[in-house]
Design a protein around this motif. Structure first.
Motif, short mmCIF file in Angstrom:
data_model
loop_
_atom_site.label_atom_id
_atom_site.label_comp_id
_atom_site.label_asym_id
_atom_site.label_seq_id
_atom_site.Cartn_x
_atom_site.Cartn_y
_atom_site.Cartn_z
N TYR A 1 45.57 49.10 -4.77
CA TYR A 1 44.64 48.00 -4.48
C TYR A 1 43.58 47.84 -5.57
O TYR A 1 42.68 47.03 -5.44
N ASP A 2 43.70 48.61 -6.65
CA ASP A 2 42.76 48.48 -7.76
C ASP A 2 42.85 47.08 -8.34
O ASP A 2 43.91 46.47 -8.38
N GLY A 3 41.70 46.59 -8.80
CA GLY A 3 41.65 45.28 -9.42
C GLY A 3 40.46 44.48 -8.93
O GLY A 3 39.54 45.01 -8.30
N ASN A 4 40.46 43.20 -9.24
CA ASN A 4 39.37 42.30 -8.86
C ASN A 4 39.73 41.56 -7.58
O ASN A 4 40.85 41.05 -7.45
N TRP A 5 38.77 41.50 -6.67
CA TRP A 5 38.96 40.84 -5.38
C TRP A 5 37.83 39.84 -5.16
O TRP A 5 36.68 40.13 -5.47
N SER A 6 38.15 38.69 -4.61
CA SER A 6 37.17 37.71 -4.20
C SER A 6 36.94 37.89 -2.70
O SER A 6 37.90 37.83 -1.92
N ILE A 7 35.70 38.12 -2.32
CA ILE A 7 35.37 38.41 -0.93
C ILE A 7 34.55 37.26 -0.34
O ILE A 7 33.54 36.86 -0.91
N GLU A 8 35.00 36.75 0.79
CA GLU A 8 34.26 35.74 1.54
C GLU A 8 33.69 36.42 2.78
O GLU A 8 34.44 37.02 3.56
N VAL A 9 32.37 36.35 2.95
CA VAL A 9 31.70 36.96 4.09
C VAL A 9 31.20 35.86 5.00
O VAL A 9 30.49 34.95 4.55
N LEU A 10 31.57 35.91 6.27
CA LEU A 10 31.17 34.90 7.24
C LEU A 10 30.35 35.54 8.36
O LEU A 10 30.77 36.55 8.93
N THR A 11 29.19 34.96 8.66
CA THR A 11 28.36 35.44 9.76
C THR A 11 28.78 34.73 11.03
O THR A 11 28.87 33.51 11.07
N VAL B 1 34.38 41.64 -6.06
CA VAL B 1 34.31 43.10 -5.96
C VAL B 1 35.41 43.68 -6.85
O VAL B 1 36.51 43.14 -6.92
N ARG B 2 35.08 44.75 -7.51
CA ARG B 2 36.04 45.47 -8.34
C ARG B 2 36.43 46.76 -7.62
O ARG B 2 35.55 47.51 -7.18
N VAL B 3 37.72 47.02 -7.50
CA VAL B 3 38.21 48.28 -6.95
C VAL B 3 38.84 49.04 -8.10
O VAL B 3 39.72 48.52 -8.79
N GLU B 4 38.34 50.25 -8.33
CA GLU B 4 38.87 51.08 -9.40
C GLU B 4 39.05 52.49 -8.88
O GLU B 4 38.11 53.12 -8.42
N ARG B 5 40.31 52.95 -8.93
CA ARG B 5 40.67 54.27 -8.40
C ARG B 5 40.21 54.42 -6.94
O ARG B 5 39.73 55.46 -6.52
N GLY B 6 40.33 53.30 -6.20
CA GLY B 6 39.99 53.30 -4.79
C GLY B 6 38.51 53.14 -4.48
O GLY B 6 38.14 53.06 -3.31
N GLN B 7 37.65 53.08 -5.49
CA GLN B 7 36.21 52.92 -5.29
C GLN B 7 35.82 51.46 -5.48
O GLN B 7 36.16 50.86 -6.50
N ALA B 8 35.10 50.89 -4.51
CA ALA B 8 34.69 49.49 -4.59
C ALA B 8 33.28 49.40 -5.16
O ALA B 8 32.42 50.22 -4.85
N SER B 9 33.05 48.38 -6.01
CA SER B 9 31.72 48.16 -6.58
C SER B 9 31.52 46.68 -6.85
O SER B 9 32.48 45.91 -6.93
N THR C 1 24.16 45.50 -3.51
CA THR C 1 25.14 46.48 -3.97
C THR C 1 26.27 46.60 -2.96
O THR C 1 26.07 46.40 -1.77
N VAL C 2 27.42 46.90 -3.46
CA VAL C 2 28.58 47.19 -2.63
C VAL C 2 29.08 48.56 -3.04
O VAL C 2 29.28 48.83 -4.22
N SER C 3 29.24 49.43 -2.08
CA SER C 3 29.83 50.73 -2.38
C SER C 3 30.77 51.09 -1.24
O SER C 3 30.46 50.85 -0.08
N GLY C 4 31.91 51.61 -1.59
CA GLY C 4 32.86 51.96 -0.56
C GLY C 4 34.18 52.41 -1.14
O GLY C 4 34.31 52.59 -2.35
N GLN C 5 35.14 52.57 -0.24
CA GLN C 5 36.43 53.08 -0.64
C GLN C 5 37.55 52.28 -0.02
O GLN C 5 37.42 51.74 1.08
N VAL C 6 38.66 52.24 -0.74
CA VAL C 6 39.91 51.67 -0.25
C VAL C 6 40.93 52.80 -0.29
O VAL C 6 41.19 53.37 -1.35
N SER C 7 41.47 53.14 0.87
CA SER C 7 42.44 54.24 0.92
C SER C 7 43.75 53.81 0.30
O SER C 7 44.01 52.61 0.12
N PRO C 8 44.63 54.76 -0.03
CA PRO C 8 45.94 54.40 -0.58
C PRO C 8 46.76 53.52 0.36
O PRO C 8 47.66 52.82 -0.07
N LYS C 9 46.43 53.49 1.64
CA LYS C 9 47.13 52.63 2.61
C LYS C 9 46.40 51.31 2.84
O LYS C 9 46.82 50.51 3.68
#
Length: 129
Positions: free
Chosen positions: A35-45, A58-66, A73-81
């Motif tokens: 899932y590494d790569g660039n993602w466009s995120i839409e947030v709806l309230t 958001v950029r995901v690199e080695r499973g870490q989101a930034s 700031t965005v910080s988090g993780q994307v698991s291999p699944k």
């Protein structure tokens, strides 16, 4: 007989002890995530006084989101699944994010704030480039 066992066990134990730091180092190296790569995120309230919607990259690199932007700031993780767990923060305001990214380059989930301002909603993601 005991000498033969000692001659067999001691070299095997020494080999295991010598390999342990290398194995530990190998485990600590983060491998690329599908899932590494660039993602466009839409947030709806959907509930609360937060902004109705926004979109950011958001950029995901080695499973870490930034997030490279400056207003939050965005910080988090994307698991291999594909399971997502993250926090979006602006000052002392925080939103906890959970969801899933899919192999087809899309994802979604929910978010909710912590603290005195209560908001919640959903998010959608699309892989870019």
């Amino acid at each position: 007989m005991q000498r033969i066992i000692v001659k067999l066990i001691l070299p095997a134990a020494a080999l295991l002890v010598a390999a342990t730091p290398a194995l530990a180092a190998k485990k600590s190296v983060k491998v690329p995530n599908r899932y590494d790569g660039n993602w466009s995120i839409e947030v709806l309230t959907e509930d609360g006084p937060c902004d109705r919607a926004y979109r950011y990259g958001v950029r995901v690199e080695r499973g870490q989101a930034s997030y490279a932007g400056g207003e939050f700031t965005v910080s988090g993780q994307v698991s291999p699944k594909g399971a997502v767990r993250a926090v979006i923060a602006r000052g002392s305001d925080r939103a906890n994010v959970v969801g899933r990214l899919g192999r087809q380059g899309v994802g979604n989930g929910t978010w909710s704030t912590t603290g005195p301002i209560g908001c919640s909603g959903r998010w959608n993601a699309e892989r870019r480039g």
